[in-house]
Design a protein around this motif. Structure first.
Motif, PDB file in Angstrom:
ATOM      1  N   ALA A   1      -1.728  -3.533  -7.607  1.00 25.87           N
ATOM      2  CA  ALA A   1      -3.244  -2.586  -7.972  1.00 25.87           C
ATOM      3  C   ALA A   1      -3.742  -3.950  -7.350  1.00 25.87           C
ATOM      4  O   ALA A   1      -5.110  -2.953  -6.517  1.00 25.87           O
ATOM      5  CB  ALA A   1      -2.809  -1.867  -8.365  1.00 25.87           C
ATOM      6  N   LEU A   2      -4.284  -4.536  -8.146  1.00 25.80           N
ATOM      7  CA  LEU A   2      -4.776  -5.423  -8.063  1.00 25.80           C
ATOM      8  C   LEU A   2      -5.474  -6.460  -7.007  1.00 25.80           C
ATOM      9  O   LEU A   2      -6.242  -6.652  -6.113  1.00 25.80           O
ATOM     10  CB  LEU A   2      -4.965  -6.816  -9.025  1.00 25.80           C
ATOM     11  CG  LEU A   2      -5.978  -8.190  -9.452  1.00 25.80           C
ATOM     12  CD1 LEU A   2      -7.159  -7.001 -10.118  1.00 25.80           C
ATOM     13  CD2 LEU A   2      -4.982  -9.001  -9.644  1.00 25.80           C
TER      14      LEU A   2
ATOM     15  N   ARG B   1       0.666  -1.419   0.037  1.00 30.54           N
ATOM     16  CA  ARG B   1       0.313  -0.090  -0.198  1.00 30.54           C
ATOM     17  C   ARG B   1       0.992   0.863  -0.135  1.00 30.54           C
ATOM     18  O   ARG B   1       0.757   2.237  -0.820  1.00 30.54           O
ATOM     19  CB  ARG B   1      -0.892  -0.514   1.929  1.00 30.54           C
ATOM     20  CG  ARG B   1      -1.946   0.722   1.878  1.00 30.54           C
ATOM     21  CD  ARG B   1      -2.603   1.728   2.687  1.00 30.54           C
ATOM     22  NE  ARG B   1      -3.303  -0.273   2.320  1.00 30.54           N
ATOM     23  CZ  ARG B   1      -3.689  -0.880   3.273  1.00 30.54           C
ATOM     24  NH1 ARG B   1      -2.507  -1.342   4.047  1.00 30.54           N
ATOM     25  NH2 ARG B   1      -4.592  -1.890   2.879  1.00 30.54           N
TER      26      ARG B   1
ATOM     27  N   ALA C   1      -9.075  -4.649  -0.151  1.00 27.78           N
ATOM     28  CA  ALA C   1     -10.313  -3.090   0.316  1.00 27.78           C
ATOM     29  C   ALA C   1     -11.309  -4.243   0.340  1.00 27.78           C
ATOM     30  O   ALA C   1     -12.238  -3.787   1.252  1.00 27.78           O
ATOM     31  CB  ALA C   1     -10.065  -2.329  -0.540  1.00 27.78           C
ATOM     32  N   LEU C   2     -11.752  -4.819  -1.071  1.00 25.80           N
ATOM     33  CA  LEU C   2     -12.652  -6.068  -0.766  1.00 25.80           C
ATOM     34  C   LEU C   2     -13.214  -6.421   0.364  1.00 25.80           C
ATOM     35  O   LEU C   2     -14.428  -6.979   1.201  1.00 25.80           O
ATOM     36  CB  LEU C   2     -13.434  -6.403  -1.736  1.00 25.80           C
ATOM     37  CG  LEU C   2     -13.110  -5.309  -3.115  1.00 25.80           C
ATOM     38  CD1 LEU C   2     -13.474  -6.328  -4.789  1.00 25.80           C
ATOM     39  CD2 LEU C   2     -14.965  -4.614  -3.664  1.00 25.80           C
TER      40      LEU C   2
ATOM     41  N   LEU D   1     -10.640   0.926  -1.418  1.00 26.12           N
ATOM     42  CA  LEU D   1     -10.801   0.386  -2.648  1.00 26.12           C
ATOM     43  C   LEU D   1     -11.165   1.873  -4.264  1.00 26.12           C
ATOM     44  O   LEU D   1     -10.878   1.438  -4.636  1.00 26.12           O
ATOM     45  CB  LEU D   1     -12.203  -0.176  -2.675  1.00 26.12           C
ATOM     46  CG  LEU D   1     -13.058  -0.262  -3.940  1.00 26.12           C
ATOM     47  CD1 LEU D   1     -12.593  -1.907  -4.114  1.00 26.12           C
ATOM     48  CD2 LEU D   1     -14.565  -1.046  -3.140  1.00 26.12           C
TER      49      LEU D   1
ATOM     50  N   LEU E   1      -5.060   0.409 -10.420  1.00 27.63           N
ATOM     51  CA  LEU E   1      -5.577  -0.612 -11.543  1.00 27.63           C
ATOM     52  C   LEU E   1      -5.803   0.116 -12.693  1.00 27.63           C
ATOM     53  O   LEU E   1      -4.932  -0.301 -13.519  1.00 27.63           O
ATOM     54  CB  LEU E   1      -6.563  -1.084 -11.106  1.00 27.63           C
ATOM     55  CG  LEU E   1      -6.799  -2.645 -11.313  1.00 27.63           C
ATOM     56  CD1 LEU E   1      -5.976  -3.604 -11.259  1.00 27.63           C
ATOM     57  CD2 LEU E   1      -7.814  -2.972 -10.655  1.00 27.63           C
TER      58      LEU E   1
ATOM     59  N   SER F   1      -7.073  -4.264  -4.163  1.00 30.33           N
ATOM     60  CA  SER F   1      -8.633  -3.956  -4.536  1.00 30.33           C
ATOM     61  C   SER F   1      -8.990  -4.993  -4.303  1.00 30.33           C
ATOM     62  O   SER F   1     -10.354  -5.220  -3.077  1.00 30.33           O
ATOM     63  CB  SER F   1      -8.659  -3.704  -6.197  1.00 30.33           C
ATOM     64  OG  SER F   1      -7.743  -2.936  -6.839  1.00 30.33           O
TER      65      SER F   1
ATOM     66  N   LYS G   1     -13.681   1.931   2.347  1.00 31.02           N
ATOM     67  CA  LYS G   1     -14.052   2.297   1.278  1.00 31.02           C
ATOM     68  C   LYS G   1     -13.126   3.271   0.165  1.00 31.02           C
ATOM     69  O   LYS G   1     -13.438   3.118  -0.647  1.00 31.02           O
ATOM     70  CB  LYS G   1     -15.606   3.372   1.312  1.00 31.02           C
ATOM     71  CG  LYS G   1     -16.338   2.308   1.752  1.00 31.02           C
ATOM     72  CD  LYS G   1     -17.621   2.400   2.400  1.00 31.02           C
ATOM     73  CE  LYS G   1     -18.845   1.577   2.400  1.00 31.02           C
ATOM     74  NZ  LYS G   1     -20.450   1.789   3.377  1.00 31.02           N
TER      75      LYS G   1
ATOM     76  N   ALA H   1      -6.750   1.900  -5.076  1.00 31.69           N
ATOM     77  CA  ALA H   1      -7.110   1.020  -5.150  1.00 31.69           C
ATOM     78  C   ALA H   1      -7.337   0.121  -6.841  1.00 31.69           C
ATOM     79  O   ALA H   1      -6.488   0.232  -7.781  1.00 31.69           O
ATOM     80  CB  ALA H   1      -6.654  -0.693  -4.562  1.00 31.69           C
ATOM     81  N   LEU H   2      -8.597   1.262  -6.995  1.00 30.17           N
ATOM     82  CA  LEU H   2      -9.347   0.957  -8.659  1.00 30.17           C
ATOM     83  C   LEU H   2      -8.408   2.227  -9.403  1.00 30.17           C
ATOM     84  O   LEU H   2      -8.409   1.972 -10.657  1.00 30.17           O
ATOM     85  CB  LEU H   2     -10.768   1.219  -8.128  1.00 30.17           C
ATOM     86  CG  LEU H   2     -11.177   0.204  -7.270  1.00 30.17           C
ATOM     87  CD1 LEU H   2     -13.051   0.412  -7.749  1.00 30.17           C
ATOM     88  CD2 LEU H   2     -11.107  -1.092  -8.581  1.00 30.17           C
TER      89      LEU H   2
END
Length: 166
Positions: A152-153, A30, A159-160, A101, A108, A156, A98, A104-105
């Protein structure tokens, strides 16, 4: 079903150590991703970096349109602003899933675009016989973006998972 009490103490300690190391690794991914994005994003505000990325941005169907809307420096400033914002989202996301996420998106998407430059920019080295020999710049420079895309994936997914637990 195996219970913790049925597992040898060494295996439990090893599993706990694995969890500790994996957690440290998640934070390292991160924050190192945030440092890379923030630092490179800040550099985009210099004429040096704006000129350095011009060929990459212009060669890609995903980004070449930027120069029809913005000046060379304006496009670089926009990219830099996005990279800094994503870096901040990643850092704040350490506390807020949140936000993590969103960061991260954003990372990505950023690293997807930059990794795609491997297919649109001249990255092979002719003096070494061409592909698969990569030039130092931009070829080897862009190769790291595959790892950053994977990071990054991973972020993601992390975070989910964190959002689902809350």
């Amino acid at each position: 079903m195996t219970h913790v009490t049925d597992t040898p103490a060494a295996a439990v300690n090893l599993a706990d150590l694995g969890d500790t190391v994996a957690n440290a690794g998640t934070h390292a991914i991160r924050f190192s991703s945030a440092i890379v994005l923030g630092w490179i994003g800040a550099m985009k505000f210099t004429a040096y970096e704006a000129g350095a990325i011009e060929g990459l941005v212009a060669s890609s169907p995903l980004t070449s349109w930027l120069y029809s809307v913005f000046s060379l420096q304006g496009a670089s400033n926009l990219i830099g602003s996005a990279e800094i914002a994503i870096a901040l989202l990643l850092v704040v996301g350490a506390k807020f899933p949140k936000v993590a996420l969103l960061g991260a998106l954003g990372a990505l998407a950023t690293f997807f675009v930059t990794a795609s430059f491997l297919f649109t920019a001249p990255v092979s080295e002719p003096s070494l016989g061409g592909f698969p020999a990569l030039s130092v710049v931009p070829g080897q420079f862009l190769l790291k973006d595959i790892v950053l895309l994977a990071a990054a994936l991973f972020l993601s997914g992390d975070a989910l998972r964190r959002i689902a637990r809350n």
